[in-house]
Scaffold this active site. Sequence first.
Site, PDB file in Angstrom:
ATOM      1  CB  SER A  71      40.278  41.774  39.649  1.00  0.00           C
ATOM      2  OG  SER A  71      41.401  41.111  40.182  1.00  0.00           O
ATOM      3  CG  ASN A  78      31.955  39.123  44.670  1.00  0.00           C
ATOM      4  OD1 ASN A  78      32.935  39.232  44.756  1.00  0.00           O
ATOM      5  ND2 ASN A  78      32.337  37.693  43.836  1.00  0.00           N
ATOM      6  CB  ALA A 103      40.660  47.320  35.029  1.00  0.00           C
ATOM      7  CG  ASP A 140      31.439  35.210  41.930  1.00  0.00           C
ATOM      8  OD1 ASP A 140      31.641  36.103  40.897  1.00  0.00           O
ATOM      9  OD2 ASP A 140      31.153  34.610  42.627  1.00  0.00           O
ATOM     10  CE1 TYR A 198      45.138  42.106  39.806  1.00  0.00           C
ATOM     11  CE2 TYR A 198      47.646  41.985  39.703  1.00  0.00           C
ATOM     12  CZ  TYR A 198      46.323  42.336  39.917  1.00  0.00           C
ATOM     13  OH  TYR A 198      45.932  43.644  39.455  1.00  0.00           O
ATOM     14  N   GLY A 215      34.731  48.053  45.410  1.00  0.00           N
ATOM     15  CA  GLY A 215      36.499  48.759  45.493  1.00  0.00           C
ATOM     16  C   GLY A 215      36.958  49.797  45.466  1.00  0.00           C
ATOM     17  CG  ASN A 255      30.133  35.230  32.702  1.00  0.00           C
ATOM     18  OD1 ASN A 255      29.974  34.271  31.546  1.00  0.00           O
ATOM     19  ND2 ASN A 255      30.370  35.129  33.893  1.00  0.00           N
ATOM     20  NE  ARG A 259      45.891  47.180  46.436  1.00  0.00           N
ATOM     21  CZ  ARG A 259      45.135  47.961  46.040  1.00  0.00           C
ATOM     22  NH1 ARG A 259      45.183  47.938  44.604  1.00  0.00           N
ATOM     23  NH2 ARG A 259      43.305  47.659  46.498  1.00  0.00           N
TER      24      ARG A 259
HETATM   25  P1  NAD Z   1      39.875  46.298  45.063  1.00  0.00           P
HETATM   26  O1  NAD Z   1      39.482  45.165  46.010  1.00  0.00           O
HETATM   27  O2  NAD Z   1      39.664  47.725  45.985  1.00  0.00           O
HETATM   28  O3  NAD Z   1      38.690  46.750  44.065  1.00  0.00           O
HETATM   29  C1  NAD Z   1      38.250  45.599  43.929  1.00  0.00           C
HETATM   30  C2  NAD Z   1      36.251  45.232  43.199  1.00  0.00           C
HETATM   31  O4  NAD Z   1      36.049  44.028  42.779  1.00  0.00           O
HETATM   32  C3  NAD Z   1      35.931  44.574  45.289  1.00  0.00           C
HETATM   33  O5  NAD Z   1      35.069  45.577  45.638  1.00  0.00           O
HETATM   34  C4  NAD Z   1      35.833  43.516  45.261  1.00  0.00           C
HETATM   35  O6  NAD Z   1      34.949  42.854  46.051  1.00  0.00           O
HETATM   36  C5  NAD Z   1      35.513  43.047  43.852  1.00  0.00           C
HETATM   37  N1  NAD Z   1      35.421  41.397  42.740  1.00  0.00           N
HETATM   38  C6  NAD Z   1      36.292  41.002  42.895  1.00  0.00           C
HETATM   39  N2  NAD Z   1      35.918  39.750  42.545  1.00  0.00           N
HETATM   40  C7  NAD Z   1      34.801  40.056  42.563  1.00  0.00           C
HETATM   41  C8  NAD Z   1      33.463  38.023  41.689  1.00  0.00           C
HETATM   42  N3  NAD Z   1      33.788  37.917  40.970  1.00  0.00           N
HETATM   43  N4  NAD Z   1      32.125  39.135  41.403  1.00  0.00           N
HETATM   44  C9  NAD Z   1      32.037  40.394  41.709  1.00  0.00           C
HETATM   45  N5  NAD Z   1      33.014  41.717  42.184  1.00  0.00           N
HETATM   46  C10 NAD Z   1      34.001  40.847  42.792  1.00  0.00           C
HETATM   47  O7  NAD Z   1      40.744  46.560  44.125  1.00  0.00           O
HETATM   48  P2  NAD Z   1      40.629  48.208  43.213  1.00  0.00           P
HETATM   49  O8  NAD Z   1      42.455  48.750  43.697  1.00  0.00           O
HETATM   50  O9  NAD Z   1      40.114  48.797  43.308  1.00  0.00           O
HETATM   51  O10 NAD Z   1      41.409  47.180  41.366  1.00  0.00           O
HETATM   52  C11 NAD Z   1      40.221  47.351  40.746  1.00  0.00           C
HETATM   53  C12 NAD Z   1      40.654  47.106  39.082  1.00  0.00           C
HETATM   54  O11 NAD Z   1      42.063  47.629  38.983  1.00  0.00           O
HETATM   55  C13 NAD Z   1      41.190  45.546  39.433  1.00  0.00           C
HETATM   56  O12 NAD Z   1      40.835  44.507  38.280  1.00  0.00           O
HETATM   57  C14 NAD Z   1      43.089  45.191  39.988  1.00  0.00           C
HETATM   58  O13 NAD Z   1      43.619  44.768  38.982  1.00  0.00           O
HETATM   59  C15 NAD Z   1      43.123  46.835  39.180  1.00  0.00           C
HETATM   60  N6  NAD Z   1      44.377  47.228  39.363  1.00  0.00           N
HETATM   61  C16 NAD Z   1      44.367  48.192  40.150  1.00  0.00           C
HETATM   62  C17 NAD Z   1      45.595  48.677  40.272  1.00  0.00           C
HETATM   63  C18 NAD Z   1      46.197  49.745  41.386  1.00  0.00           C
HETATM   64  O14 NAD Z   1      46.918  49.925  41.737  1.00  0.00           O
HETATM   65  N7  NAD Z   1      44.417  50.361  42.680  1.00  0.00           N
HETATM   66  C19 NAD Z   1      46.814  48.790  39.775  1.00  0.00           C
HETATM   67  C20 NAD Z   1      46.485  47.915  38.823  1.00  0.00           C
HETATM   68  C21 NAD Z   1      44.876  47.496  38.029  1.00  0.00           C
HETATM   69  N1  UDP Z   2      56.125  46.445  50.858  1.00  0.00           N
HETATM   70  C1  UDP Z   2      56.637  46.368  51.393  1.00  0.00           C
HETATM   71  N2  UDP Z   2      56.327  46.888  53.021  1.00  0.00           N
HETATM   72  C2  UDP Z   2      55.036  46.366  53.177  1.00  0.00           C
HETATM   73  C3  UDP Z   2      54.116  46.308  52.094  1.00  0.00           C
HETATM   74  C4  UDP Z   2      54.043  46.476  50.455  1.00  0.00           C
HETATM   75  O1  UDP Z   2      57.865  47.389  51.841  1.00  0.00           O
HETATM   76  O2  UDP Z   2      54.096  46.360  54.057  1.00  0.00           O
HETATM   77  C5  UDP Z   2      56.510  46.556  49.209  1.00  0.00           C
HETATM   78  C6  UDP Z   2      56.450  45.030  48.641  1.00  0.00           C
HETATM   79  O3  UDP Z   2      57.342  44.363  48.231  1.00  0.00           O
HETATM   80  C7  UDP Z   2      56.658  45.478  47.186  1.00  0.00           C
HETATM   81  C8  UDP Z   2      56.227  47.177  47.299  1.00  0.00           C
HETATM   82  O4  UDP Z   2      55.755  47.734  48.589  1.00  0.00           O
HETATM   83  O5  UDP Z   2      57.802  45.868  46.430  1.00  0.00           O
HETATM   84  C9  UDP Z   2      54.486  47.488  46.511  1.00  0.00           C
HETATM   85  O6  UDP Z   2      53.227  46.397  47.128  1.00  0.00           O
HETATM   86  P1  UDP Z   2      52.261  46.890  46.656  1.00  0.00           P
HETATM   87  O7  UDP Z   2      51.760  45.622  48.064  1.00  0.00           O
HETATM   88  O8  UDP Z   2      51.675  47.883  46.976  1.00  0.00           O
HETATM   89  O9  UDP Z   2      51.604  46.415  44.950  1.00  0.00           O
HETATM   90  P2  UDP Z   2      52.662  45.535  44.047  1.00  0.00           P
HETATM   91  O10 UDP Z   2      53.356  46.663  43.350  1.00  0.00           O
HETATM   92  O11 UDP Z   2      53.152  44.660  43.875  1.00  0.00           O
HETATM   93  O12 UDP Z   2      51.764  45.022  43.521  1.00  0.00           O
END
Ligand code: NAD
Ligand code: UDP
Length: 328
Positions: free
Chosen positions: A76, A33, A115, A57, A146, A11, A100, A187
């Site tokens: 996630s 996964n 995370a 997974d 979530y 991810g 797990n 996003r």
């Molecule tokens: P992402 O979707 O890019 O990455 C998540 C990764 O987890 C993906 O590669 C996905 O295939 C893998 N995954 C999901 N379910 C799985 C499972 N059951 N088994 C194995 N792999 C699995 O998202 P991200 O932005 O990189 O987020 C990563 C983590 O950080 C998440 O836990 C997310 O909740 C947390 N997080 C991210 C943000 C952000 O702004 N990016 C904000 C808050 C929390």
């Molecule tokens: N948003 C938007 N247009 C889009 C996608 C998202 O206005 O095309 C808004 C969404 O409603 C939220 C904010 O942008 O208020 C951030 O959204 P995002 O999905 O990035 O993450 P969130 O902070 O809500 O988890």
Amino acid sequence: MKKVLITGAAGFLGSHLCDRLIKEGFFVAGMDNFITGDKRNLSHLYNHLNFEFIEHDVTQFINIEGDLDYILHFASPASPIDYLKIPIQTLKVGSLGTHNLLGLAKAKKARILIASTSEVYGDPLVHPQTEDYYGNVNTIGPRGVYDEAKRFQESITMAYHRFHGLETRIVRIFNTYGPRMRLNDGRVIPAFMGQALRGEDLTIFGDGSQTRSFCYVDDQVEGIFKLLLSDYSLPVNIGNPYEITIKEFAQEVIKLTGTSQKIIYKKLPQDDPLQRQPDVSLAKKILNWEPKIGQEKGMRMTFEYFKTLSQEELFKSDHKDFKNHIKK
Ligand code: NAD
Ligand code: UDP
């Protein structure tokens, strides 16, 4: 050489953490996964001597041979659009998956960092959000899958810490962005940048008065790495406190990308938080950490990345086939 298991490695954040931990001299086992991730995020690492990839997974029993020193649990779905499409998988990865990984950490006597997210604060009534705020989450709303998975994740992590004496760390991540985000994950940053590149209007949900605070990925990874090595086991916010309305943000994207498209308005999704800004005093105090990369620079670097994507990638409506995963 210390060994670290990183889940969610394919991810956005997971792949950057793999890079950082290898750079710091760790042997990294990446696990994913691919449900929302992309193999290409790790393509530069597959032949690296200090990296191995395990397709798995994490909601299923996890078997790792030999010693393990650290676990970073990042698997996630993270985009609201992703987790609305795969709600059960989202609940399972935060609950069963975390269970797990805690069991694995206990068996290996490894330190585990989980995370978590600013979503544990829900639509916050306290602003900016401090770690001692309990949050305002609609348990049965669409985002509840979530938010509640992450809240359970924090609870079970603290239970393993208190009951089993496990070394645990919890990072509450606020909106983070940068290269390797999936262009179509929904996003706001990839959404607006993809729209600008395709010559489409930028879609604001609601009237755009809701706020977010965006952190560049390198700052986030630095905060996570410092927390991992610290001795602090309660949750810590990591994010950039620079707060902006989504409307102002769309205008910034228009300026940066030079698009001549306009802004259009769509319905605000249910329970979309109206305001979000991290209070990062705790991270400053205990980790001596604060974000260094401003919005303009971070957005420029991110846009440069999205510009390198192929036309085919740019015009795919969504390259994720969740149906394959849902049947399993
Ligand atoms: P992402 O979707 O890019 O990455 C998540 C990764 O987890 C993906 O590669 C996905 O295939 C893998 N995954 C999901 N379910 C799985 C499972 N059951 N088994 C194995 N792999 C699995 O998202 P991200 O932005 O990189 O987020 C990563 C983590 O950080 C998440 O836990 C997310 O909740 C947390 N997080 C991210 C943000 C952000 O702004 N990016 C904000 C808050 C929390
Ligand atoms: N948003 C938007 N247009 C889009 C996608 C998202 O206005 O095309 C808004 C969404 O409603 C939220 C904010 O942008 O208020 C951030 O959204 P995002 O999905 O990035 O993450 P969130 O902070 O809500 O988890």
